[in-house]
Motif scaffolding. Structure first.
Motif, PDB file in Angstrom:
ATOM      1  N   LEU A   1      35.704  13.605  69.540  1.00  0.00           N
ATOM      2  CA  LEU A   1      36.910  13.154  69.390  1.00  0.00           C
ATOM      3  C   LEU A   1      38.025  13.313  70.425  1.00  0.00           C
ATOM      4  N   ARG A   2      38.526  12.196  70.931  1.00  0.00           N
ATOM      5  CA  ARG A   2      39.389  12.211  72.127  1.00  0.00           C
ATOM      6  C   ARG A   2      40.661  11.894  71.682  1.00  0.00           C
ATOM      7  N   ASN A   3      41.532  12.633  72.415  1.00  0.00           N
ATOM      8  CA  ASN A   3      43.078  12.249  72.113  1.00  0.00           C
ATOM      9  C   ASN A   3      43.512  11.011  73.063  1.00  0.00           C
ATOM     10  N   ILE A   4      44.787  10.566  73.132  1.00  0.00           N
ATOM     11  CA  ILE A   4      45.230   9.353  73.687  1.00  0.00           C
ATOM     12  C   ILE A   4      45.170   9.584  75.073  1.00  0.00           C
ATOM     13  N   ASP A   5      45.199  10.786  75.848  1.00  0.00           N
ATOM     14  CA  ASP A   5      44.967  11.098  77.154  1.00  0.00           C
ATOM     15  C   ASP A   5      43.548  11.073  77.499  1.00  0.00           C
ATOM     16  N   GLY A   6      42.528  10.906  76.596  1.00  0.00           N
ATOM     17  CA  GLY A   6      41.368  10.716  76.936  1.00  0.00           C
ATOM     18  C   GLY A   6      40.452  12.348  77.102  1.00  0.00           C
ATOM     19  N   GLU A   7      41.273  13.176  76.717  1.00  0.00           N
ATOM     20  CA  GLU A   7      40.884  14.623  76.656  1.00  0.00           C
ATOM     21  C   GLU A   7      39.824  14.982  75.248  1.00  0.00           C
ATOM     22  N   THR A   8      38.535  15.565  75.582  1.00  0.00           N
ATOM     23  CA  THR A   8      38.004  15.844  74.421  1.00  0.00           C
ATOM     24  C   THR A   8      38.666  16.983  73.678  1.00  0.00           C
ATOM     25  N   VAL A   9      38.832  16.478  72.286  1.00  0.00           N
ATOM     26  CA  VAL A   9      39.542  17.491  71.274  1.00  0.00           C
ATOM     27  C   VAL A   9      38.507  18.397  70.719  1.00  0.00           C
TER      28      VAL A   9
END
Length: 58
Positions: free
Chosen positions: A46-54
């Motif tokens: 699951l990634r946020n809008i900045d492409g960071e893995t949540v």
């Protein structure tokens, strides 16, 4: 309430591919990804809008 966009990524054919997205809150997006992993057993991120893995499910 501020909505966030999350991408659901699956490990397919040796690379991460987007298989879904949601504008739900973070707790709801995590719950959606968890249910998808439980049903498919395909590695997911699951990634946020900045492409960071949540969250990552392996």
């Amino acid at each position: 309430m501020v909505s966030s966009r999350y991408q659901i990524m699956a490990w397919l054919s040796g690379k991460w591919s987007q298989v879904g997205r949601t504008d739900e809150s973070r707790p709801n997006a995590v719950a959606i990804a968890e249910r998808a992993f439980e049903r498919t057993r395909v590695p997911l991120e699951l990634r946020n809008i900045d492409g960071e893995t949540v969250a990552r499910y392996l």
